[in-house]
Motif scaffolding. Sequence first.
Motif, PDB file in Angstrom:
ATOM      1  N   CYS A 246      -3.850  22.705   2.100  1.00  0.00           N
ATOM      2  CA  CYS A 246      -3.528  23.409   3.351  1.00  0.00           C
ATOM      3  C   CYS A 246      -2.278  22.819   3.989  1.00  0.00           C
ATOM      4  O   CYS A 246      -1.875  23.253   5.073  1.00  0.00           O
ATOM      5  CB  CYS A 246      -4.716  23.336   4.316  1.00  0.00           C
ATOM      6  SG  CYS A 246      -6.157  24.230   3.717  1.00  0.00           S
ATOM      7  N   GLU A 247      -1.714  21.825   3.320  1.00  0.00           N
ATOM      8  CA  GLU A 247      -0.465  21.210   3.763  1.00  0.00           C
ATOM      9  C   GLU A 247      -0.548  20.692   5.190  1.00  0.00           C
ATOM     10  O   GLU A 247       0.345  20.905   6.017  1.00  0.00           O
ATOM     11  CB  GLU A 247       0.700  22.206   3.592  1.00  0.00           C
ATOM     12  CG  GLU A 247       0.899  22.556   2.133  1.00  0.00           C
ATOM     13  CD  GLU A 247       1.858  23.716   1.919  1.00  0.00           C
ATOM     14  OE1 GLU A 247       2.809  23.845   2.722  1.00  0.00           O
ATOM     15  OE2 GLU A 247       1.658  24.480   0.953  1.00  0.00           O
ATOM     16  N   MET A 248      -1.638  19.998   5.464  1.00  0.00           N
ATOM     17  CA  MET A 248      -1.808  19.409   6.790  1.00  0.00           C
ATOM     18  C   MET A 248      -0.835  18.245   6.928  1.00  0.00           C
ATOM     19  O   MET A 248      -0.750  17.403   6.038  1.00  0.00           O
ATOM     20  CB  MET A 248      -3.244  18.911   6.965  1.00  0.00           C
ATOM     21  CG  MET A 248      -4.307  19.986   6.757  1.00  0.00           C
ATOM     22  SD  MET A 248      -4.100  21.431   7.820  1.00  0.00           S
ATOM     23  CE  MET A 248      -4.582  20.754   9.404  1.00  0.00           C
ATOM     24  N   PRO A 249      -0.112  18.193   8.030  1.00  0.00           N
ATOM     25  CA  PRO A 249       0.855  17.100   8.207  1.00  0.00           C
ATOM     26  C   PRO A 249       0.192  15.735   8.337  1.00  0.00           C
ATOM     27  O   PRO A 249       0.742  14.732   7.889  1.00  0.00           O
ATOM     28  CB  PRO A 249       1.595  17.470   9.499  1.00  0.00           C
ATOM     29  CG  PRO A 249       0.989  18.709  10.016  1.00  0.00           C
ATOM     30  CD  PRO A 249      -0.067  19.189   9.105  1.00  0.00           C
ATOM     31  N   HIS A 250      -0.972  15.702   8.947  1.00  0.00           N
ATOM     32  CA  HIS A 250      -1.666  14.417   9.068  1.00  0.00           C
ATOM     33  C   HIS A 250      -2.733  14.318   7.985  1.00  0.00           C
ATOM     34  O   HIS A 250      -3.481  15.255   7.750  1.00  0.00           O
ATOM     35  CB  HIS A 250      -2.321  14.274  10.443  1.00  0.00           C
ATOM     36  CG  HIS A 250      -3.144  13.021  10.562  1.00  0.00           C
ATOM     37  ND1 HIS A 250      -2.577  11.792  10.810  1.00  0.00           N
ATOM     38  CD2 HIS A 250      -4.474  12.810  10.408  1.00  0.00           C
ATOM     39  CE1 HIS A 250      -3.541  10.868  10.828  1.00  0.00           C
ATOM     40  NE2 HIS A 250      -4.692  11.471  10.590  1.00  0.00           N
ATOM     41  N   VAL A 251      -2.772  13.172   7.321  1.00  0.00           N
ATOM     42  CA  VAL A 251      -3.733  12.982   6.227  1.00  0.00           C
ATOM     43  C   VAL A 251      -4.765  11.918   6.584  1.00  0.00           C
ATOM     44  O   VAL A 251      -4.476  10.725   6.565  1.00  0.00           O
ATOM     45  CB  VAL A 251      -3.002  12.565   4.929  1.00  0.00           C
ATOM     46  CG1 VAL A 251      -4.006  12.365   3.797  1.00  0.00           C
ATOM     47  CG2 VAL A 251      -1.983  13.625   4.542  1.00  0.00           C
ATOM     48  N   PRO A 252      -5.977  12.360   6.938  1.00  0.00           N
ATOM     49  CA  PRO A 252      -7.036  11.396   7.243  1.00  0.00           C
ATOM     50  C   PRO A 252      -7.648  10.836   5.954  1.00  0.00           C
ATOM     51  O   PRO A 252      -7.479  11.418   4.878  1.00  0.00           O
ATOM     52  CB  PRO A 252      -8.065  12.246   7.997  1.00  0.00           C
ATOM     53  CG  PRO A 252      -7.839  13.641   7.522  1.00  0.00           C
ATOM     54  CD  PRO A 252      -6.407  13.758   7.110  1.00  0.00           C
ATOM     55  N   LYS A 253      -8.304   9.711   6.092  1.00  0.00           N
ATOM     56  CA  LYS A 253      -8.904   9.037   4.931  1.00  0.00           C
ATOM     57  C   LYS A 253     -10.415   8.974   5.115  1.00  0.00           C
ATOM     58  O   LYS A 253     -10.899   8.443   6.108  1.00  0.00           O
ATOM     59  CB  LYS A 253      -8.321   7.620   4.856  1.00  0.00           C
ATOM     60  CG  LYS A 253      -8.859   6.763   3.734  1.00  0.00           C
ATOM     61  CD  LYS A 253      -8.447   5.303   3.910  1.00  0.00           C
ATOM     62  CE  LYS A 253      -7.042   5.048   3.359  1.00  0.00           C
ATOM     63  NZ  LYS A 253      -6.756   3.572   3.282  1.00  0.00           N
ATOM     64  N   GLN A 254     -11.144   9.535   4.178  1.00  0.00           N
ATOM     65  CA  GLN A 254     -12.609   9.490   4.254  1.00  0.00           C
ATOM     66  C   GLN A 254     -13.131   8.214   3.609  1.00  0.00           C
ATOM     67  O   GLN A 254     -12.760   7.876   2.494  1.00  0.00           O
ATOM     68  CB  GLN A 254     -13.236  10.699   3.558  1.00  0.00           C
ATOM     69  CG  GLN A 254     -14.758  10.639   3.503  1.00  0.00           C
ATOM     70  CD  GLN A 254     -15.394  11.848   2.842  1.00  0.00           C
ATOM     71  OE1 GLN A 254     -15.214  12.983   3.267  1.00  0.00           O
ATOM     72  NE2 GLN A 254     -16.166  11.610   1.786  1.00  0.00           N
ATOM     73  N   ILE A 255     -13.999   7.510   4.324  1.00  0.00           N
ATOM     74  CA  ILE A 255     -14.610   6.290   3.791  1.00  0.00           C
ATOM     75  C   ILE A 255     -16.119   6.403   3.999  1.00  0.00           C
ATOM     76  O   ILE A 255     -16.574   6.780   5.077  1.00  0.00           O
ATOM     77  CB  ILE A 255     -14.096   5.034   4.527  1.00  0.00           C
ATOM     78  CG1 ILE A 255     -12.561   4.983   4.473  1.00  0.00           C
ATOM     79  CG2 ILE A 255     -14.703   3.769   3.920  1.00  0.00           C
ATOM     80  CD1 ILE A 255     -11.963   3.925   5.374  1.00  0.00           C
ATOM     81  N   GLU A 256     -16.874   6.061   2.962  1.00  0.00           N
ATOM     82  CA  GLU A 256     -18.322   6.229   3.035  1.00  0.00           C
ATOM     83  C   GLU A 256     -19.035   4.887   3.198  1.00  0.00           C
ATOM     84  O   GLU A 256     -18.606   3.887   2.644  1.00  0.00           O
ATOM     85  CB  GLU A 256     -18.844   6.903   1.757  1.00  0.00           C
ATOM     86  CG  GLU A 256     -18.105   8.184   1.389  1.00  0.00           C
ATOM     87  CD  GLU A 256     -16.795   7.931   0.637  1.00  0.00           C
ATOM     88  OE1 GLU A 256     -16.594   6.789   0.171  1.00  0.00           O
ATOM     89  OE2 GLU A 256     -15.983   8.868   0.525  1.00  0.00           O
ATOM     90  N   PHE A 257     -20.126   4.928   3.952  1.00  0.00           N
ATOM     91  CA  PHE A 257     -20.949   3.732   4.120  1.00  0.00           C
ATOM     92  C   PHE A 257     -22.422   4.082   3.908  1.00  0.00           C
ATOM     93  O   PHE A 257     -22.792   5.257   3.950  1.00  0.00           O
ATOM     94  CB  PHE A 257     -20.735   3.127   5.519  1.00  0.00           C
ATOM     95  CG  PHE A 257     -21.079   4.061   6.652  1.00  0.00           C
ATOM     96  CD1 PHE A 257     -22.372   4.115   7.158  1.00  0.00           C
ATOM     97  CD2 PHE A 257     -20.115   4.895   7.198  1.00  0.00           C
ATOM     98  CE1 PHE A 257     -22.689   4.982   8.199  1.00  0.00           C
ATOM     99  CE2 PHE A 257     -20.432   5.762   8.241  1.00  0.00           C
ATOM    100  CZ  PHE A 257     -21.717   5.805   8.741  1.00  0.00           C
ATOM    101  N   GLY A 258     -23.238   3.070   3.669  1.00  0.00           N
ATOM    102  CA  GLY A 258     -24.653   3.288   3.370  1.00  0.00           C
ATOM    103  C   GLY A 258     -25.453   3.650   4.604  1.00  0.00           C
ATOM    104  O   GLY A 258     -25.141   3.241   5.719  1.00  0.00           O
TER     105      GLY A 258
END
Length: 545
Positions: A246-258
């Motif tokens: 979608c060519e989003m200018p801001h790129v968030p980072k997904q991080i997973e936790f238990g």
Amino acid sequence: MKDQDGVSHFIRTIVMQDLQSGHTNRIVTRFPPEPNGYLHLGHARSIVLNFELADEFGGTTHLRFDDTNPRAEDAIFVQSMIEDVQWLGYRWERLHYASEYFEHMYDCALVLIRKGLAYVDDCTAEQIRAQRGTLSEPGIDSPYRNRTVEENIALFSAMRAGAFADGAKVLRARIDMRAPNINMRDPVLYRIAHEAHHQTGTQWCIYPMYAFAHPLEDALEGITHSLCTVEFEDQRPFYDWVVRSCEMPHVPKQIEFGRLNVTHTVMSKRKLRAIVQSQEVDGWDDPRLPTLSGMRRRGIPPEAIVSFVKQTGLSKSNGVADIKMLEHIVREQLQLRTPKTMAVLDPLRVIITNYPEGTIEWIEGEYNSDNPSLGSRRIPFGRELFIERDDFLLDPPASFYRLGIGREVRLRHAYFVRCHDVVYDDDGSITALLCTYDPETKSGSGFTGRKVKATIHWVEASHAMPATFALFDHLLDEHADDHDDVRVLPTSRTSTQGYVEHAMADAPIDTRFQLLRHGFFIRDAKVPDQTIYHRIVSLKSSYPK
RNA sequence: UGGGGAUUAGCCAAGCGGUAAGGCAACGGACUUUGACUCCGUCAUUCCCAGGUUCGAUCCCUGGAUCCCCAGCCA
């Protein structure tokens, strides 16, 4: 980099690295519940993590309602969630709804269609499931997969315009039906639902799926670290695909936790709902439930919940914390903050035969000797008292320090008393104890003539205030999370009728007390016209049962 | 038997090649006007297993085991 009761954890490490490397210069997190139920202890981990982490590095946190599915959601949950987050002590910088971005999401879908990365599928849910393949077999392409861009745009616009019934069509991503990761096999992006939405009303009849909406919400809000639980881990490739495609200018980072689980209770929304619907508990705010509203009604201080979450730490494994740890922290938090008063839960009458009739003596009693700022109150003492029934034994073993015939104990704040006789009723049960007191032994008098093995609590009979006590114990058996049947233990709530001391009647209803030798208690604020005390948590005991 | 994760004491959890933090629980003891609190002490020669690399491995490599998650038009 640790806070007082927190433990260093891998997400904090990642954030620090991202800050140091210049990957980002400001942290923005979000707590994104779907308003379809009540928040519980498991959510508390996410709340604490998101708010504290951003705060620690000078960043901010958004509260965002992930309201993409009107079939399940309701505005009443929005309100309860707002209250719960505030109760825990957190303030968001911005409050958002995913539904604010529906127009933008629609545009993103159009972008995908134009790039040949999305298509309208006429297959039924059953057909799509069949085409998806299985865990070990690849899927097959939908017959509608190769529609033209123009056709897709026309169809998708018609979907939005309400031209089709629920389920007639969906918009799907066009990725790879043979992908080993099932989440990449052309996942559904939009479904049709002619359903009023609690925020947008009837403005829309198509709604985006979580997997499509969430990365867009994060990107739109400038979220830097999108923290979620481990079951979303294999959805991360699609999350990244959405942001990129979608060519989003801001790129968030997904991080997973238990996930955080606790013994003797359940965190699963499904099981919690089953318990509430079984009518075995008093609604979502039943004090036995791990919901935040239940824990609040139970009297558990929010600081204890936050501390518990921090002290259990954070990792990628789904652990089960011992509920004893929570109980320990609750006691620790309440120990110094509460006035210590006396209440008899299971009364046994005591007559002080050598004390003058009709006389009441008022004794000054400190509320908490470890915290003098709590002050003191006057306690009435007289000829007739109540003590705890199990503080007397007819034939006590040596290991029992309390009362028996011929035995002497101290009445807290008052005198030594010795039991010399027992009064029975016709059934042979004990109705009263006849005791004598020793005026020399008054508390604070400095008497050291002899020692006594036990100090017990009591309440003067004529000033005693009747009360009901609700005693809570484990909701479920130890490993309730392992099996599907969630039977509420009959011992989870018991109640008794007794008396509290005079001074407690004047306290504000939300006052937490330590009832001597019993535990920490608070009035049930839900029924202010009744005098019901909830036991928040018992005291530890080394007395062998 | 596709893909993704996890595995350090009874439980949670640090540890990031230099010789196993901390908390809960448990168990001893001191103190005690709460069988509470507090205080003191004990509690992993070993990190799922087996090999390998290294002077040295919980940390790196190889192989294996066990557990969890994914086949919603739920999130």
